[in-house]
Design a protein around this motif. Sequence first.
Motif, PDB file in Angstrom:
ATOM      1  N   TYR A 221       5.207  -7.554 -11.956  1.00  0.00           N
ATOM      2  CA  TYR A 221       4.320  -7.555 -10.797  1.00  0.00           C
ATOM      3  C   TYR A 221       4.786  -6.559  -9.754  1.00  0.00           C
TER       4      TYR A 221
ATOM      5  N   LYS B  66       4.203  -3.116 -11.073  1.00  0.00           N
ATOM      6  CA  LYS B  66       2.780  -2.835 -11.173  1.00  0.00           C
ATOM      7  C   LYS B  66       2.202  -2.423  -9.818  1.00  0.00           C
ATOM      8  N   GLN B  67       2.783  -3.016  -8.756  1.00  0.00           N
ATOM      9  CA  GLN B  67       2.206  -2.764  -7.444  1.00  0.00           C
ATOM     10  C   GLN B  67       2.315  -1.305  -7.035  1.00  0.00           C
ATOM     11  N   LYS B  68       3.310  -0.588  -7.556  1.00  0.00           N
ATOM     12  CA  LYS B  68       3.476   0.792  -7.128  1.00  0.00           C
ATOM     13  C   LYS B  68       2.494   1.706  -7.831  1.00  0.00           C
TER      14      LYS B  68
ATOM     15  N   GLU C 255      -0.997   1.475  -8.359  1.00  0.00           N
ATOM     16  CA  GLU C 255      -2.350   1.725  -7.851  1.00  0.00           C
ATOM     17  C   GLU C 255      -2.321   2.282  -6.444  1.00  0.00           C
ATOM     18  N   GLN C 256      -2.602   3.554  -6.362  1.00  0.00           N
ATOM     19  CA  GLN C 256      -2.604   4.172  -5.037  1.00  0.00           C
ATOM     20  C   GLN C 256      -4.032   4.294  -4.541  1.00  0.00           C
ATOM     21  N   ARG C 257      -4.191   4.143  -3.262  1.00  0.00           N
ATOM     22  CA  ARG C 257      -5.513   4.288  -2.679  1.00  0.00           C
ATOM     23  C   ARG C 257      -5.339   5.023  -1.353  1.00  0.00           C
ATOM     24  N   VAL C 258      -6.013   6.174  -1.242  1.00  0.00           N
ATOM     25  CA  VAL C 258      -5.889   6.948  -0.006  1.00  0.00           C
ATOM     26  C   VAL C 258      -6.919   6.440   0.991  1.00  0.00           C
TER      27      VAL C 258
ATOM     28  N   GLN D  40       6.800  -7.791   5.309  1.00  0.00           N
ATOM     29  CA  GLN D  40       6.531  -6.737   4.363  1.00  0.00           C
ATOM     30  C   GLN D  40       7.377  -6.706   3.095  1.00  0.00           C
TER      31      GLN D  40
ATOM     32  N   ARG E 271       5.664 -11.012  -0.412  1.00  0.00           N
ATOM     33  CA  ARG E 271       4.279 -10.715  -0.691  1.00  0.00           C
ATOM     34  C   ARG E 271       3.807 -11.422  -1.954  1.00  0.00           C
TER      35      ARG E 271
ATOM     36  N   TYR F 160       1.796 -14.965  -2.055  1.00  0.00           N
ATOM     37  CA  TYR F 160       0.366 -15.226  -1.909  1.00  0.00           C
ATOM     38  C   TYR F 160      -0.445 -14.717  -3.089  1.00  0.00           C
ATOM     39  N   ASN F 161       0.264 -14.354  -4.128  1.00  0.00           N
ATOM     40  CA  ASN F 161      -0.460 -13.851  -5.278  1.00  0.00           C
ATOM     41  C   ASN F 161      -0.777 -14.997  -6.235  1.00  0.00           C
TER      42      ASN F 161
ATOM     43  N   GLY G 104     -11.567 -11.808  -8.649  1.00  0.00           N
ATOM     44  CA  GLY G 104     -10.916 -10.724  -7.924  1.00  0.00           C
ATOM     45  C   GLY G 104     -11.508  -9.370  -8.250  1.00  0.00           C
TER      46      GLY G 104
END
Lengths: 293, 604
Positions: free
Chosen positions: B22, B25-27, B29-32, B49, B54, B57-58, B603
């Motif tokens: 997990y 995996k979080q690193k 998906e990038q979104r500008v 942070q 984090r 809450y998943n 989701g």
Amino acid sequence: VENLLFEPQFLRKLENMAFVLKKSLAGRYSGQHRSTLKGQSVEFADYRSYVSGDDFRQVDWHAYARLERLFVKLFMEEKDLTLHLLVDTSASMGWQGGEKLKLAKQLAGALGYLALANSEQVGAAALGKKVINFLPGQRGRATVQRFWNFLSRLEPEGATDLNAALRQMGKHIKNPGIIILLSDMLSPEGYSDGIKYLQKLGQQVVILQILAPEERDPMLLGNFALVDCESNLVKEVSITPLLLEAYKKQVDEFVTGVRSFCLEREITYTLIDPREGLEQILLHSLRGLGVIA
Amino acid sequence: MQLLAPWALVFLVLLPLIIVFYLLKQKKEQRVLSSTMLWQRVLADTISQTPWQRLRYNLLLLLQLLLVLLLVLALVRPYLVEFQEGGRDLVILLDTSTSMGTLEGETSRLDLAKTELANLVSSQQKGTKLSLIKVGSTPEVLVNQSENSQEVLGKLKKIQPGLDQANLETALSLVTAMVRTGANVQVVLFSDGGVVLPENPVGLAEFQYHRVGVTEDNLAIGAFAMRDNEEGPLALTRIDNYSSKELEATVKVENQDKLVDVQTAKVAGGKSAYLFWPVPQSSTYLKASLEGQDGLALDNNAWLVPTKGKQAKVLLVSKGNVFLEQLLKLRTGLEVDKATPEGYKDIKENYQLYVLDSFWPDQAPKGQLLLINPPDSSGYTAAEGELTGPLQANKEHPLLTNVSWSDVHIATSHSVKVPPGWQSLLSAGNKTLLALGSQGNNRIAVLGFDLHQSDLPLRPAFPILGQNLLNWLLPAGGFRETQVIAGNPVDLALRPQAEQVILYKPDGVKEDLQLGVGRFSDTNSPGLYKLEQVVGGEHLVDYLAVNYFSPQESLIKPAAQIKLGMQEVKAQSGIKVVREYWSWLVLVALAFLSLEWWVYLRGH
């Protein structure tokens, strides 16, 4: 007329609009912006005793004939109000194909055109971290092209610091006038100080805030590394429906914050959704400006 | 809670792995975004942070972790055992008495107990020393302190229900002798409680009684016997109801496999009912059976061999003859009455055998006759006088086998008449001294001389001859008794002359008995036993009724508690052995999987 900002059809509509508009922008605001300086004008203001060195052409000889004293006529000095169109050209305005910037440029172009058509003086500036580009006041229809060219050359780039940019802008402004700020207001360092400073310089400020729908209601769920397109800062976040709700609330709070700031300081404010047509928005913003009722 | 497969716990490493995945995996998906300014404010407002927090809450992660946890839990096969501690001695006592053969539905109590026991044995931890003792009338150690549960299971399979009553007292004293001193011993009895209980306290710290079975309805034939009645002999059956409620009994009686009658009777709970049946003439055996099914089938049938049920009645008429009295005493199965010649006329009763010593009544008695020195008026003898020659015995005759006449001397004797069909066994000169014959249905043996006029009673020949004569006159059965309780031995009265003895068991199995054997003890299956003796080409057939009459075992209601001395042990019905939970865990895991899928879909 060559332009990159408008469709020919829209241009025609703009021409019509300009024809319809009778009142000048400056005229609309002249009551509030009457110059305190008294000078040469047609409008009589007062008399005062002649002192040596005064232009004797200003002496009221009729009064001398009656009273045998030398008086100098004082006239209200009428100055032109300059319209400044400030376009936020930070990278955030160019986000997602630059729709926001394009809209800002089109709005600025249209408003500037209308002002120039009404023989107003129109200036323009591109704001980022500071004033990136500046077009000093232009006058007359002949300058429309120059004005448009200036706008169409603007490209999104760099960070936003409205406070700094607006302060710097103040140095370019000599006369009272109207300032229309076209921005998403997403300035991490804030915007209020800069706007207050401009108001202190006697400027009537109008804010047209442009926010893309994706900014107000993002379709994000899951884990993301959010990259700020200006600072390139990465923020890792797991977006849950709950968090998304909190974000939307934050957006609302932000918009409300801008709106209430404007309300407090008698600033005309309109939030613009790019999904509305340009024409529609223009009518809106003109109404917001009080040009049309 | 115990684990059958603790090795599966290694799969728990999947939990941190999932978390790591997990985080990794979080690193990806990038979104500008135009600005993360607002996001930062949101995050500052809501959660801190660090990536770990984090994760909190998943929901998907949480569900996946739960899913893995549940599946791992299922893999380790958790179970609960009511009693189980490692390193103990576990002594298992299994009641194999008859009542354990009671059917609980389709399965017998013994089979139920065996299943429970097998579960118990399989669930034992390594190092537990297992002992298995079969509790019958005498305890039998099948496995002694073995750590090999397979051995116990193997032995367990072979256990069959017995026909005896379980004796817990002897079993427990055996256990006390077996266990090591100071050992941590747990004794578990699987029984329905119908056992012989010890009267004294038992020195066993931990004793558990696991009750098997619930059925209590049982009807039994408690007795099947002969009764004399004015109209003739009657057979009596007693029907016992061992349940607490009234039951209807339908009883069928067969004479030599032919139906005689069927009767029904209502029997109140805990009470008995009596049914009478006429016994047909010349009946050799009868069978009574309860129709319908009840808890215990074994006590629903009974057999009866009518004529041999009674002792032979013998009347000895004599002025006093100690030799004859002794002779009659020697033989079992005789009920001897004595009378003097003067008192004979007062006797009204009929006897099977009349032994008349130097006496003859006016009217010949109806029965077998053994005449000793009868007067000539009887018609059997004539002309008393001294012997004229040496004794000549018919040695071929079976009645004279092993009878030695060489040292016998006789002073005077009558001459016994030998009508046609009669046999002369002993003679001297022209005089017959001993003859056998029959008149009508009666057998008659005539001894021509007075025993006091001879030394025969002092010789070994006398008891042998006497018994042979009595056997001939009263052909006794091969069995000393005609009815025994199953499992009890029966004495045999085989003819000395028998050439072959064959025993037929109720199941039809034929057994050649050794000649001269005095006792037969393999009467474990109830039913009719047939004994065939071959004597001089003649086949003598006798029957033995082996019945299962056992009030203790017919009372099949399981006992709620048993008493060991002063200590009362409450029954624990069923044991919670190896209750595995993996199936439930898998079900919950599946539910979580569906939930996860739903959350995932929502989701996206």
